[in-house]
Design a protein around this motif. Structure first.
Motif, short mmCIF file in Angstrom:
data_model
loop_
_atom_site.label_atom_id
_atom_site.label_comp_id
_atom_site.label_asym_id
_atom_site.label_seq_id
_atom_site.Cartn_x
_atom_site.Cartn_y
_atom_site.Cartn_z
N TYR A 293 21.92 0.89 -83.97
CA TYR A 293 23.02 1.84 -83.90
C TYR A 293 22.55 3.27 -84.16
O TYR A 293 23.26 4.22 -83.87
CB TYR A 293 24.12 1.47 -84.91
CG TYR A 293 24.71 0.11 -84.61
CD1 TYR A 293 25.65 -0.06 -83.60
CD2 TYR A 293 24.28 -1.02 -85.30
CE1 TYR A 293 26.17 -1.31 -83.30
CE2 TYR A 293 24.79 -2.27 -85.01
CZ TYR A 293 25.73 -2.42 -84.01
OH TYR A 293 26.23 -3.65 -83.72
N THR A 294 21.37 3.39 -84.72
CA THR A 294 20.78 4.68 -85.07
C THR A 294 19.77 5.06 -84.01
O THR A 294 18.98 4.21 -83.58
CB THR A 294 20.08 4.58 -86.44
OG1 THR A 294 21.01 4.10 -87.40
CG2 THR A 294 19.52 5.92 -86.88
N PRO A 295 19.75 6.32 -83.58
CA PRO A 295 18.77 6.73 -82.57
C PRO A 295 17.34 6.70 -83.12
O PRO A 295 17.12 6.75 -84.33
CB PRO A 295 19.18 8.15 -82.21
CG PRO A 295 20.03 8.62 -83.32
CD PRO A 295 20.62 7.42 -83.98
N VAL A 296 16.41 6.66 -82.20
CA VAL A 296 14.99 6.78 -82.52
C VAL A 296 14.66 8.26 -82.45
O VAL A 296 15.20 8.99 -81.61
CB VAL A 296 14.13 5.98 -81.50
CG1 VAL A 296 12.65 6.26 -81.67
CG2 VAL A 296 14.42 4.50 -81.61
N ASP B 219 16.42 10.75 -74.90
CA ASP B 219 16.89 11.38 -76.14
C ASP B 219 16.83 10.46 -77.36
O ASP B 219 17.16 10.86 -78.46
CB ASP B 219 18.31 11.90 -75.97
CG ASP B 219 19.30 10.83 -75.53
OD1 ASP B 219 18.99 9.63 -75.63
OD2 ASP B 219 20.40 11.20 -75.09
N GLY B 220 16.43 9.20 -77.18
CA GLY B 220 16.27 8.27 -78.29
C GLY B 220 17.53 7.57 -78.74
O GLY B 220 17.49 6.75 -79.65
N ARG B 221 18.68 7.85 -78.10
CA ARG B 221 19.92 7.23 -78.56
C ARG B 221 19.92 5.73 -78.34
O ARG B 221 19.35 5.22 -77.37
CB ARG B 221 21.14 7.87 -77.92
CG ARG B 221 21.28 7.65 -76.46
CD ARG B 221 22.41 8.53 -75.88
NE ARG B 221 22.14 8.75 -74.49
CZ ARG B 221 22.70 8.04 -73.50
NH1 ARG B 221 23.58 7.12 -73.77
NH2 ARG B 221 22.38 8.29 -72.25
N ALA B 222 20.55 5.02 -79.27
CA ALA B 222 20.66 3.57 -79.18
C ALA B 222 21.65 3.22 -78.08
O ALA B 222 22.72 3.81 -77.99
CB ALA B 222 21.12 2.99 -80.51
N LEU B 223 21.28 2.26 -77.23
CA LEU B 223 22.13 1.85 -76.11
C LEU B 223 22.86 0.53 -76.36
O LEU B 223 23.83 0.23 -75.67
CB LEU B 223 21.31 1.75 -74.83
CG LEU B 223 20.65 3.05 -74.36
CD1 LEU B 223 19.74 2.78 -73.15
CD2 LEU B 223 21.70 4.09 -74.02
#
Length: 106
Positions: free
Chosen positions: A86-89, A77-81
Motif C-alpha cells: 500500500y506504500t510506494p517504493v 513513480d513507485g506507487r503501489a498498484l
C-alpha cells in the motif's frame, strides 16, 4: 551532498524494455528503460524487505511485480498498484548524460 547527480551506470546497460541494478552510495537501485526513458526505484519492496529486481518487469504495463508476494509498483513513480503493498517504493530522479545514467542524490 544532497541534490548532487551521481553516475550509477553506462546508459547502454539499460536497454529498452529491460531493467538493471546499480548502487548509489549504500542504496540499492533498480533502473528501468520504459520506452526510452529511464526510471529509478529503490530496489526494495515496500511490503517486505525484498529486492524488486528479482521480480517480473512488464514494460507494456510499466510495472514491476515483487517475486515474494506479488505486490506491483508503477516504475514511473513507485506507487503501489495492488495489495499486499500500500506504500510506494522510493523513486529517484534520473537523467542520461555523457553516456551514463545519473541519479539525483537525496
Amino acid at each position: 551532498m544532497s541534490g548532487e547527480w551521481v553516475r550509477v551506470c553506462d546508459s547502454a546497460a539499460v536497454l529498452p524494455g529491460e531493467l538493471h541494478t546499480a548502487w548509489m552510495d549504500e542504496v540499492p537501485l533498480v533502473l528501468f528503460n520504459l520506452e526510452g526513458e529511464i526510471h529509478v526505484l529503490r530496489d526494495q519492496c515496500s511490503h517486505e524487505d525484498y529486492e524488486l529486481s528479482s521480480g517480473f518487469y512488464d514494460p507494456d504495463e510499466g510495472s514491476i511485480e515483487c517475486a515474494l508476494h506479488g505486490a506491483k509498483f508503477d516504475v514511473r513513480d513507485g506507487r503501489a498498484l495492488c495489495a499486499p503493498a500500500y506504500t510506494p517504493v522510493e523513486h529517484f530522479e534520473a537523467r542520461i548524460a555523457d553516456g551514463g545514467v545519473h541519479v539525483r542524490r537525496r
